[in-house]
Design a protein around this motif. Structure first.
Motif, PDB file in Angstrom:
ATOM      1  N   SER D  81      -6.821  12.282  24.163  1.00 25.34           N
ATOM      2  CA  SER D  81      -6.695  11.684  22.838  1.00 25.34           C
ATOM      3  C   SER D  81      -5.434  12.163  22.131  1.00 25.34           C
ATOM      4  O   SER D  81      -4.859  11.455  21.310  1.00 25.34           O
ATOM      5  CB  SER D  81      -7.930  12.028  22.009  1.00 25.34           C
ATOM      6  OG  SER D  81      -8.092  13.420  21.988  1.00 25.34           O
ATOM      7  N   GLU D  82      -4.999  13.372  22.467  1.00 25.58           N
ATOM      8  CA  GLU D  82      -3.814  13.888  21.782  1.00 25.58           C
ATOM      9  C   GLU D  82      -2.526  13.351  22.387  1.00 25.58           C
ATOM     10  O   GLU D  82      -1.600  12.995  21.660  1.00 25.58           O
ATOM     11  CB  GLU D  82      -3.818  15.418  21.834  1.00 25.58           C
ATOM     12  CG  GLU D  82      -4.797  15.985  20.833  1.00 25.58           C
ATOM     13  CD  GLU D  82      -4.909  17.479  20.942  1.00 25.58           C
ATOM     14  OE1 GLU D  82      -3.911  18.117  21.334  1.00 25.58           O
ATOM     15  OE2 GLU D  82      -5.991  18.001  20.653  1.00 25.58           O
ATOM     16  N   ILE D  83      -2.499  13.284  23.708  1.00 23.97           N
ATOM     17  CA  ILE D  83      -1.276  12.777  24.338  1.00 23.97           C
ATOM     18  C   ILE D  83      -1.052  11.328  23.926  1.00 23.97           C
ATOM     19  O   ILE D  83       0.072  10.861  23.801  1.00 23.97           O
ATOM     20  CB  ILE D  83      -1.331  12.926  25.890  1.00 23.97           C
ATOM     21  CG1 ILE D  83       0.040  12.622  26.510  1.00 23.97           C
ATOM     22  CG2 ILE D  83      -2.342  11.995  26.511  1.00 23.97           C
ATOM     23  CD1 ILE D  83       0.997  13.753  26.394  1.00 23.97           C
ATOM     24  N   ARG D  84      -2.154  10.642  23.673  1.00 25.02           N
ATOM     25  CA  ARG D  84      -2.031   9.253  23.274  1.00 25.02           C
ATOM     26  C   ARG D  84      -1.286   9.135  21.940  1.00 25.02           C
ATOM     27  O   ARG D  84      -0.589   8.166  21.684  1.00 25.02           O
ATOM     28  CB  ARG D  84      -3.424   8.637  23.170  1.00 25.02           C
ATOM     29  CG  ARG D  84      -3.397   7.135  23.166  1.00 25.02           C
ATOM     30  CD  ARG D  84      -4.764   6.544  23.294  1.00 25.02           C
ATOM     31  NE  ARG D  84      -5.373   6.811  24.579  1.00 25.02           N
ATOM     32  CZ  ARG D  84      -6.610   7.273  24.735  1.00 25.02           C
ATOM     33  NH1 ARG D  84      -7.366   7.502  23.682  1.00 25.02           N
ATOM     34  NH2 ARG D  84      -7.096   7.490  25.934  1.00 25.02           N
ATOM     35  N   LYS D  85      -1.478  10.173  21.094  1.00 24.46           N
ATOM     36  CA  LYS D  85      -0.784  10.126  19.810  1.00 24.46           C
ATOM     37  C   LYS D  85       0.706  10.403  19.989  1.00 24.46           C
ATOM     38  O   LYS D  85       1.512  10.039  19.145  1.00 24.46           O
ATOM     39  CB  LYS D  85      -1.400  11.170  18.865  1.00 24.46           C
ATOM     40  CG  LYS D  85      -2.730  10.722  18.320  1.00 24.46           C
ATOM     41  CD  LYS D  85      -3.264  11.727  17.321  1.00 24.46           C
ATOM     42  CE  LYS D  85      -4.762  11.607  17.191  1.00 24.46           C
ATOM     43  NZ  LYS D  85      -5.395  12.935  17.167  1.00 24.46           N
ATOM     44  N   ILE D  86       1.024  11.085  21.054  1.00 20.52           N
ATOM     45  CA  ILE D  86       2.429  11.388  21.281  1.00 20.52           C
ATOM     46  C   ILE D  86       3.140  10.233  21.962  1.00 20.52           C
ATOM     47  O   ILE D  86       4.265   9.883  21.624  1.00 20.52           O
ATOM     48  CB  ILE D  86       2.523  12.684  22.135  1.00 20.52           C
ATOM     49  CG1 ILE D  86       2.036  13.825  21.248  1.00 20.52           C
ATOM     50  CG2 ILE D  86       3.929  12.887  22.652  1.00 20.52           C
ATOM     51  CD1 ILE D  86       2.454  15.166  21.679  1.00 20.52           C
ATOM     52  N   ARG D  87       2.414   9.608  22.908  1.00 21.42           N
ATOM     53  CA  ARG D  87       2.993   8.486  23.631  1.00 21.42           C
ATOM     54  C   ARG D  87       3.460   7.418  22.648  1.00 21.42           C
ATOM     55  O   ARG D  87       2.719   7.013  21.764  1.00 21.42           O
ATOM     56  CB  ARG D  87       1.952   7.837  24.540  1.00 21.42           C
ATOM     57  CG  ARG D  87       1.594   8.631  25.757  1.00 21.42           C
ATOM     58  CD  ARG D  87       0.498   7.880  26.503  1.00 21.42           C
ATOM     59  NE  ARG D  87      -0.035   8.641  27.605  1.00 21.42           N
ATOM     60  CZ  ARG D  87      -1.204   8.375  28.173  1.00 21.42           C
ATOM     61  NH1 ARG D  87      -1.940   7.387  27.733  1.00 21.42           N
ATOM     62  NH2 ARG D  87      -1.628   9.100  29.188  1.00 21.42           N
ATOM     63  N   GLY D  88       4.632   6.956  22.830  1.00 24.77           N
ATOM     64  CA  GLY D  88       5.123   5.868  21.996  1.00 24.77           C
ATOM     65  C   GLY D  88       5.560   6.326  20.622  1.00 24.77           C
ATOM     66  O   GLY D  88       6.538   5.850  20.085  1.00 24.77           O
ATOM     67  N   ARG D  89       4.844   7.266  20.020  1.00 20.55           N
ATOM     68  CA  ARG D  89       5.172   7.694  18.684  1.00 20.55           C
ATOM     69  C   ARG D  89       6.269   8.761  18.676  1.00 20.55           C
ATOM     70  O   ARG D  89       7.212   8.698  17.918  1.00 20.55           O
ATOM     71  CB  ARG D  89       3.927   8.251  18.000  1.00 20.55           C
ATOM     72  CG  ARG D  89       3.424   7.321  16.940  1.00 20.55           C
ATOM     73  CD  ARG D  89       1.994   7.625  16.596  1.00 20.55           C
ATOM     74  NE  ARG D  89       1.127   6.861  17.498  1.00 20.55           N
ATOM     75  CZ  ARG D  89      -0.149   6.635  17.253  1.00 20.55           C
ATOM     76  NH1 ARG D  89      -0.716   7.144  16.184  1.00 20.55           N
ATOM     77  NH2 ARG D  89      -0.856   5.921  18.084  1.00 20.55           N
TER      78      ARG D  89
END
Ligand code: ATP
Ligand code: ATP
Ligand code: MG
Ligand code: MG
Ligand code: NI
Lengths: 256, 317, 278, 310, 510
Positions: D81-89
């Motif tokens: 869930s955290e890496i997803r916030k980093i991906r793209g952003r």
């Protein structure tokens, strides 16, 4: 030795579509013996289509393709056969160049079998002998295409095409999927072959550096037409057509 | 849109010879089968045995003494004017029967189709997402079980369980929604098994595509990627397949309708076939053929909406 | 990588079962304890016992023996019908898929006609003309399913026809026959086996369902599908009549499908082994 | 430290039937914001794998170890869930293949919109149009309404770049952004990257085979071979005066140079050679090279993994 | 004092409740099911089956299987049986209010005489067959009609029984002979709703002249599949089944294992036969038929497959016929064996048994055929079984392309001649249609005699002789006379099977 006169090829989208795409429009040029002719152009400008027409994979709409003054585009399947041995082709994608379900050896035996050049055993013998020349090792023969690298597959494809000892080789972006080192290997190999077998080549690419490095004659293609044609030197040192100029400029500036 | 019209036109034009072929075969199927419809009509009560003269009179009355070509002409002429003929057995106009029965068969087929869709696609998605997990393996076995269970067996077992044992659902008949549940389940079973497997495979293929990787790289959530990017693309081939199987669902409804006492066209056809009532057989074959062709035409045309490449002239010519 | 060991294990089990079944029907004469058609009215509907391992049916015949012999009919019929379907489907599929153009359009019209006609009425018409029995089942299932088959074959061929290795072969001077038989056929064999095996399973069930209309195989010839069909009257009081043939049919369909999967994996030498065709 | 990603001792291996494929081996480096770090090397040298591993985008059969610190968090072990916030952003990816990296059934608009989540449609739309304009799309409305197949390879490449930059990430991993582009398009991409580097101070990790491109745009160059860094340093230096035999060979293989290939084949990643991974193909190899793995030697302002510089 | 009023009111309340209950029970709908549509509708010759008790005939079938008065209270004939006078019941009205009188009867006969082989799923009506040599019908009085025939016809009431003389309100049909409204009869029930192929709804006729129905509402659903009917019974969705093949014997047996259910049964007019192809070898030799008859253990058949209800027989005439006599079968496999030897020597022709597929839903015909196969094989005769759809079956029968066929035959009316004429006359329609190849001069002679005979006693004598011949010189092999099975839930009282179905007006909730 190969001459194209006003070759035009178009695709319809099948009935009842009336739209037509004409990827090759009134193309005329000649390919000279033992020389390399480079064909450059943006992607989608009709290079591959032209290559398929020359090798008889697709019928053309109008014009003539003359090979040693014989009009190839009028030949029946049977009459084409002798020319098959003289004109060969290597394709762009290494991943689909060989039947994925057959071992490399099987694919290599194919030309011998089709033209009944040599009996099975001798063919295998011959293949083994020529491997080294192409920088391949024997173990590769018993692998499937996906088990060997792209560079190797392209070399196998080349070996196969050359085993018929053709006079003209059409190469459709044979190195576009390869890295510089493997590309260099391939080019080296081609040059070696050209010397040894007195081969003419039609080399298709969109890499101008590459074309400049290897060809004797260059054709610039855009939207189905040949814009300019001339010796490598003249094309790059004094281009005439504005489009060609742009390309030559980019080379000179050293940028791209 | 310039490409959509010729595409649609082509599909429609190609459907025409199919329809004609269907009508010819429909006609012939009725004629070719053994048995004398005149005799059958006269022994409908199961106790009479008509004499040869009676049969001959009836034959003339039914127009069976004419040449096949003429019979076909008359038949197709009638059909084009909306007259499907009259049953030899009951003397009831077939169009009337169809009017009564069609809604039932359609309701059954559509609910079976919906069941296929809502049963197999979610399962396939779960199987693909949890590939190689227990769920996947059990799902695979389950799909095989669905494919390899004869319909009549499934029908009896479901009926015994849900109607007799649990008393949740009625055994048979037609009327409310609950009447349709078991029959459409039975009808949906085999097809669901196949669709499950196919959809799982297409989804796995799509999940390996670069654009899925890219979607993840954009930071999208898994369900979103699955829904927005994977599912729709994986359904393209499945939709065609569902179109193909719709014919099976329609045809399969004959047995299901008999078992579950749903007076649809399928049961009508079985009765017609059993008694050599050929106007009925012909009308039925023609009907299912036409429905199938139209349904598939619809699916072909729906690609105009689903697949932009067709609408806008991509490389799918 | 999550190892697909369970799947492999299940595949092997399936193939083993299939081999056993084939062995069983080959040696039916020796291993069947009783005559499969011998009626014994004094011995009706016996539950399984040491004497009759699977009990007896409504005619007092030994179910085990009937299953052993029935496997023969069921399996031969299903395989024969599916093979026929496959050959026709292949032929038509190749004709349309490989040569394409107007020939394809015409073939597609016929394919669609056959796909659109209800199988049931076809089967009944054929049973009506030829009489019920072995050959009408065979012909009926041919007529009913070749079209589906050919469409799949055609789709597969359309996919690989454009691959550059096929074009490469033409440049080498290969004729159509060579390309079709040496390259295209072997390329589609994997997915094809899956279809074929699925069809085998479906045919057995189709025969059973035909029995529902009284048009299947004729008694007293034992056949699994027919046995199940006959058992439905007795299934509440004598469920063993249904269990045993049921287990064998489902087991057979299972293992045939698993064999298909395994064959596909076997023929598929490309990397993407994990992706099932069906 | 917010303006860099520190990669320490990353190993990536893949479990396959034939054995463990060691695609990336004890690799350490760092990327800085506002700089372009280019990674070159032969096919299969592990460039893409490293890029994907930073965003946890590798397939299930991968084994990743080591650490990659970004804002004091380890990118490699972060929760999904955290890496997803980093991906793209924070860290965006421009994937390798423009032809297959866009969903063929969705409009460009949608594929861009989904990057920018939120309910305020109108501002987002204008943001997208602005972004497209920045990439020299003269008619962003039309492009936004188009489907991928209606666009040329160059356009798709630019769309993918736009999708990566629209959220103003701090880092972009660009995997072969010029593959398949002709001269003129390549030049366009060059200009855009150049502009982004200057205007928004984005840090680039550029993975490429296109040495000319790398030469023009990169500040820092990494040469990868068999999952290891062979040489790293300022781009200009490396191109004008390559140290490692591999770098030398690689640069010489270019068409406008001598077009001479490096002899031999890349090693099997399952059975890596002992000692220096490059030794079987190295013209300068010594016995030591076969026995012992050379460490990264610092020479001037670069690092070289070769005993020649011991 | 107050207490007693309390008690009084309590009892009156109880009575009220009881009455209320009774009323509720009367109005509570009884749901039954049958395998086919019992009311096919306006195009059917009769619109609906007689078991619905909606229409009534002039002449009914009495409990003794003799013609019994219904709408005709009595009748008389002249000496040579060419003129018949029927006295009609008075004070009867049809459901639509039209009164039943001579005009109504004549209107009905006008309709009948226009019907030349009108199809029906119950009884194909051939006016010329039911009323041979009919000349005219006249009104004598308001409630008296006279029928005139050109030839003597002593068995007229037998032909008229039930389907032969159904009476409908003249307002419910038109000159095309089709019905224009729901058929309006005079019976204890009226048909209030019918959804073709789904169900029919009956409502008690409150103005019925006779004994009124015990429940107000009956619904009869159509459930074609026997397994489904069984399940519906078990699920208590339906309370009983009726009509031909209401439930197979095996399913009935299984149902009765559940003590919520009960069974009522009655001999029916159905006889099961086994017809041999007399037009070709080997059954063109009468001894072969005889042998087969001796080799079959009818008792066993009935016990094992039919739970023992039916009556094994060798009499071609169904036991329900008023003329029938009992002739018991003989089981003698040895003698059979000997006869077969005599005919065949050491030939072993391969025989084909054909079975109609529709019968499989009603009777254990497959088992029966397999039993037959084993019997034949004991006689040294190999055989195969072909199950085929009804049409193909009849086609094969007609073409004589079979050896043995299984089939049933019901009595179409009470007239014994019908059966003998069809089966045993050398030109009988069934004799030809089934390829029986039967011919017996004496039978032809007797039948000719019967056709003109006017004295009932003499007729009986002739029929007796015909029956005896039928058991000796076999045309077709009777197996057993079937029964009507009426399994039902015990919640229903008086669910009584009749010859043909169930006595609906008698049913009530328990
Ligand atoms: N079989 C075909 N049917 C219809 N159109 C085609 C077909 N093959 C090629 N085209 C179209 O013809 C045009 C030229 O295609 P071609 O493959 O010859 O280009 P190219 O110069 O080889 O491009 P690239 O560098 O990408 O290989 C393209 O617009 C393509 O879409
Ligand atoms: N999922 C995987 N399973 C097994 N091996 C893999 C997997 N993914 C990549 N590899 C292997 O890892 C190695 C590195 O691959 P990678 O894609 O990083 O190479 P690359 O340097 O990007 O090459 P290219 O220039 O061709 O893109 C290759 O040998 C590849 O075969
Ligand atoms: Mg090309
Ligand atoms: Mg890569
Ligand atoms: Ni896996």
């Amino acid at each position: 030795m190969l001459e194209l006169r006003k070759v035009t090829k178009s695709y319809g989208r099948g009935w009842p579509f009336s739209q037509k795409i004409t990827p090759v429009k009134e193309v005329s040029f000649s390919v000279y013996p033992q020389k390399t002719t480079g064909l450059v152009g943006k992607s989608g400008c009709g290079k591959s289509t032209l290559a398929r027409c020359i090798t008889g994979l697709q019928p053309i709409d109008s014009g003539h393709i003359l090979y040693q003054d014989v009009s190839l585009n009028r030949l029946s399947f049977r009459d084409w056969l002798p020319y098959r041995r003289k004109i060969q082709m290597v394709f762009q994608h290494p991943d689909t160049a060989l039947n994925p379900k057959k071992k490399i050896l099987e694919s290599l035996k194919e030309p011998f079998r089709l033209h009944r050049i040599l009996p099975e055993r001798e063919a295998v013998q011959k293949i083994r002998e020529s491997l080294a020349f192409f920088g391949l090792t024997e173990d590769i023969l018993f692998r499937y295409p996906h088990q060997v690298s792209g560079g190797q597959i392209q070399r196998v494809a080349l070996l196969r095409a050359l085993s018929l000892q053709p006079e003209l080789l059409v190469l459709d972006e044979p190195t576009s999927m390869l890295d510089v080192s493997v590309q260099a290997q391939m080019i080296q190999l081609l040059q070696k072959i050209q010397q040894e077998f007195s081969l003419s080549m039609l080399f298709i690419s969109h890499d101008i550096h590459l074309i400049k490095a290897i060809s004797d004659q260059v054709l610039i293609m855009k939207e189905g037409r040949i814009l300019e044609q001339g010796s490598t030197e003249s094309i790059f040192s004094n281009p005439i057509h504005p489009e060609t100029k742009k390309i030559a400029d980019s080379l000179r500036v050293g940028l791209f | 849109m310039t490409y959509a019209l010729p595409y649609a036109l082509k599909k429609i034009i190609l459907a025409l010879p199919v329809l004609i072929g269907v009508s010819v075969i429909a006609f012939l199927l009725g004629v070719v089968a053994l048995g004398d419809p005149a005799r059958e009509a006269l022994s409908a009560d199961g106790v009479s045995t008509p004499t040869q003269e009676e049969i001959d009179v009836k034959r003339r009355e039914l127009g069976l003494d004419q040449s096949l070509g003429k019979q076909y002409q008359q038949w197709i002429g009638g059909i084009l004017q909306g007259d499907l003929g009259t049953s030899f057995m009951t003397n009831i106009p077939i169009a009337e029967e169809f009017r009564d029965r069609l809604p039932k068969t359609v309701a059954l087929s559509i609910s079976a189709l919906l069941l296929v869709i809502f049963l197999s696609i979610p399962l396939a998605v779960l199987m693909a997402v949890y590939q190689h997990s227990w769920f996947d393996h059990i799902g695979r076995l389950f799909s095989l079980l669905l494919i390899s269970t004869p319909g009549f067996l499934a029908a009896i077992l479901l009926m015994m369980f849900f109607s007799v044992h649990l008393r949740w659902l009625p055994t048979s008949g037609y009327g409310t929604f609950s009447h349709l549940i078991i029959p459409s389940l039975v009808l949906a079973f085999g097809t669901s098994g196949v669709i499950m497997r196919v959809n799982r495979a297409t989804l796995l293929e799509v999940l390996n595509k670069n654009y899925i990787l890219n979607a993840h790289a954009k930071g999208l959530t898994n369900p979103f990627v699955l829904y927005r990017h994977a599912l729709r693309n994986s359904l393209l081939p499945v939709i065609t397949l569902i179109g193909n199987y719709f014919g099976g669902i329609l045809g399969g409804s004959a047995i299901v309708e008999t078992i579950f006492a749903i007076p649809g066209v399928g049961r009508y056809a079985v009765e017609g076939i059993m008694s050599m009532d050929y106007p009925v057989i012909q009308a039925y074959v023609l009907f299912t053929g036409v429905v199938y062709v139209l349904f598939n035409l619809l699916i072909d045309l729906s690609y105009i909406i689903i697949d932009p490449r067709i609408r806008l002239g991509g490389d799918q010519g | 990588m999550k190892k697909n060991t369970f799947g492999k294990w299940i595949n092997r089990l399936g193939i083993l079962f299939l081999l056993l079944l084939i062995l069983m029907s080959l040696t039916a004469e020796w291993i069947a304890p009783y005559d499969p058609v011998q009626v014994d009215m004094s011995n009706r509907l016996q539950p399984p016992s040491t004497e009759h391992l699977m009990g007896t049916d409504a005619m007092g015949r030994d179910i085990l023996s009937r299953i052993i012999y029935g496997g023969r009919t069921s399996m031969i019929l299903a395989t024969a019908a599916s093979s026929g379907t496959m050959i026709i489907g292949l032929f038509v599929g190749i004709l349309g898929g490989y040569f394409g153009k107007w020939l394809d359009e015409i073939i597609q019209i016929f394919v669609k006609i056959f796909q659109s006609l209800p199988p049931l009425s076809f089967m009944l018409a054929i049973a009506g003309v030829l009489g019920p029995g072995f050959q009408s089942i065979l012909i009926a299932s041919l007529i009913v399913s070749w079209a589906d088959f050919s469409r799949v074959v055609r789709a597969e061929i359309l996919k690989i026809r454009e691959e550059s290795f096929i074009q490469g072969l033409r440049v080498l001077g290969a004729g159509h026959g060579y390309i079709i038989f040496r390259h295209i056929l072997p390329s589609i064999i994997g997915p094809f086996m899956v279809l074929f095996t699925a069809q085998v399973g479906r045919t057995i069930i189709a025969i059973a369902s035909l029995s529902y209309l009284g048009l299947g195989l004729q008694p007293p010839q034992p056949d699994w599908g027919v046995m199940i069909f006959d058992a439905k009257t007795y299934m509440r009081t004598d469920p063993h009549l249904m269990y045993f043939p049921g287990i064998f049919i489902i087991g057979f369909c299972f293992s045939v499908n698993l064999l298909g999967d395994a064959l596909r994996d076997f023929f598929d030498t490309s990397e993407r082994k994990d992706q099932p065709f069906l | 430290m917010n303006n860099r990603i520190d990669v320490n001792h990353v190993h990536v291996a893949f479990q396959t039937k034939e054995g463990l494929v060691k695609a990336v081996n004890h690799l350490s480096m760092s990327f800085e914001k506002g700089k372009v770090t280019a990674m070159i090397g032969e096919t299969g040298s592990g460039k893409s794998v490293l890029g994907l591993s930073l965003l946890q985008l590798l397939p299930d059969n991968s084994l990743v170890s080591g650490e990659a610190f970004y804002e004091n968090q380890n990118l490699l072990t972060m929760k999904a869930s955290e890496i997803r916030k980093i991906r793209g952003r924070k860290i965006a990816l421009i994937p390798q293949n423009p032809d297959t990296s866009l969903n063929p059934l969705l409009k460009i608009k949608r594929q861009l919109l989904e990057v920018v989540t939120g309910n305020h449609r109108q501002p987002i739309k204008t943001a997208i149009f602005n972004e497209l304009k920045r990439y020299h799309f003269t008619d962003p409305e039309r492009v936004a309404e188009a489907y991928p197949f209606q666009l040329s390879g160059g356009m798709k490449q630019r769309i993918l770049a736009a999708a990566a930059t629209i959220r103003q990430p701090e880092f972009i991993i660009a995997d072969e952004p010029t593959k398949g582009l002709d001269v003129l398009l390549r030049h366009e991409v060059y200009q855009i990257f150049q502009q982004m580097k200057q205007d928004t101070h984005i840090g680039f990790l550029l993975i490429t085979h296109d040495l000319i491109f790398a030469n023009h745009i990169a500040d820092h160059l990494l040469v990868l071979y068999a999952g290891e860094i062979m040489e790293s340093g300022p781009t200009q230096d490396l191109f004008t005066e390559p140290s490692h035999p591999y770098t030398k060979g690689f640069i010489e293989a270019q068409p406008y140079k001598s077009l001479t290939p490096i002899p031999g084949m890349p090693p099997s990643l399952i059975h890596l050679p002992t000692g220096c991974a490059f030794h079987p193909r190295c013209p300068y190899k010594k016995t030591l090279c076969q026995q012992e793995k050379p460490p990264l030697f610092s020479v001037n302002n670069r690092k070289v993994r070769c005993f020649l510089y011991a | 004092h107050a207490g007693s009023t309390d008690a009084d009111s309590a009892t009156s309340q109880e009575v009220e409740i009881a009455q209320e209950d009774e009323k509720d029970l009367y109005e509570k709908e009884v749901v039954l099911a049958g395998p086919r549509d019992v009311a096919p509708g306006p195009e059917d010759a009769f619109y609906m089956s007689s078991i619905l008790s909606v229409w009534e005939p002039l002449v009914a079938i009495g409990p003794d299987q003799q013609p019994a008065p219904k709408l005709a209270t009595h009748w008389e004939r002249n000496e040579d049986a060419t003129e018949w006078i029927f006295h009609l019941k008075e004070g009867v009205t049809f459901h639509d209010g039209h009164s039943f009188d001579a005009d109504a009867v004549i209107a009905n006969y006008d309709r009948y005489s226009n019907m030349h082989g009108k199809s029906s799923s119950f009884y194909t009506f051939h006016f010329d067959a039911v009323y041979p040599h009919f000349e005219s019908i006249e009104k004598i009085e308001d409630h008296q009609v006279k029928m005139i025939f050109s030839e003597p016809f002593a068995l007229l009431p037998y032909n008229m029984a039930n389907f032969g003389s159904a009476m409908y309100s003249p307002d419910s049909f038109d000159e095309t002979t089709d019905f224009t409204t729901i058929a309006q009869g005079t019976g204890p029930f009226r048909l209030v709703e019918h959804e073709r192929n789904q169900y029919v709804r009956l409502e008690a006729n409150e103005d019925y002249y006779g004994e009124k129905a015990q429940v107000k509402n009956i619904q009869i659903r159509i459930i074609p599949d026997p397994q489904t009917r069984f399940a519906a019974l078990k699920a208590e969705e339906i309370m009983g089944v009726l009509d031909l093949g209401a439930l197979t014997p095996e399913l009935t047996r299984q149902l009765l294992e559940d003590d919520r259910f009960d069974l009522s049964y009655q001999p029916s007019t159905i006889t099961h036969y086994l017809s041999c192809n007399g037009t070709r070898f080997p059954f063109n030799d009468p001894r072969m038929k005889k042998a087969l008859s001796l080799a079959i253990d009818r008792e066993l058949l009935v016990q094992e497959f039919y739970n023992g209800y039916p009556e094994p027989t060798v009499n071609i005439l169904n036991a329900a016929s008023p003329f029938a006599k009992t002739i018991s079968p003989v089981y003698d496999p040895e003698k059979a064996q000997a006869l077969v030897k005599e005919v065949l020597g050491d030939q072993t022709p391969e025989l084909e048994i054909i079975v109609p597929s529709w019968a499989l839903d009603r009777y254990p015909y497959k088992e029966q055929a397999e039993y037959l196969q084993s019997v034949l094989s004991e006689l040294g005769l190999p055989s195969s079984i072909s199950i085929m759809d009804g049409a193909a079956f009849r086609e094969r029968q007609a073409q004589g392309d079979f050896d043995i066929s299984l089939h049933i035959q019901g009595l179409p009316d009470l007239n014994p001649m019908t059966i003998f004429n069809r089966f045993m006359h050398s030109e009988g329609s069934t004799n030809i249609a089934y390829s029986l190849g039967f011919s017996n001069e004496r039978v032809d002679e007797l039948l000719a005699q019967l056709a003109v005979e006017t004295e009932l006693d003499l007729i009986k004598e002739v029929v007796d002789e015909l029956q005896s011949i039928s058991a000796e010189d076999i045309s077709t092999l009777p197996m057993f006379h079937d029964v009507t099975l009426a399994p039902h839930h015990k919640a229903l009282k008086n669910y009584e099977a009749t010859v043909y179905g169930v006595d609906l007006p008698g049913i009530s909730w328990r």
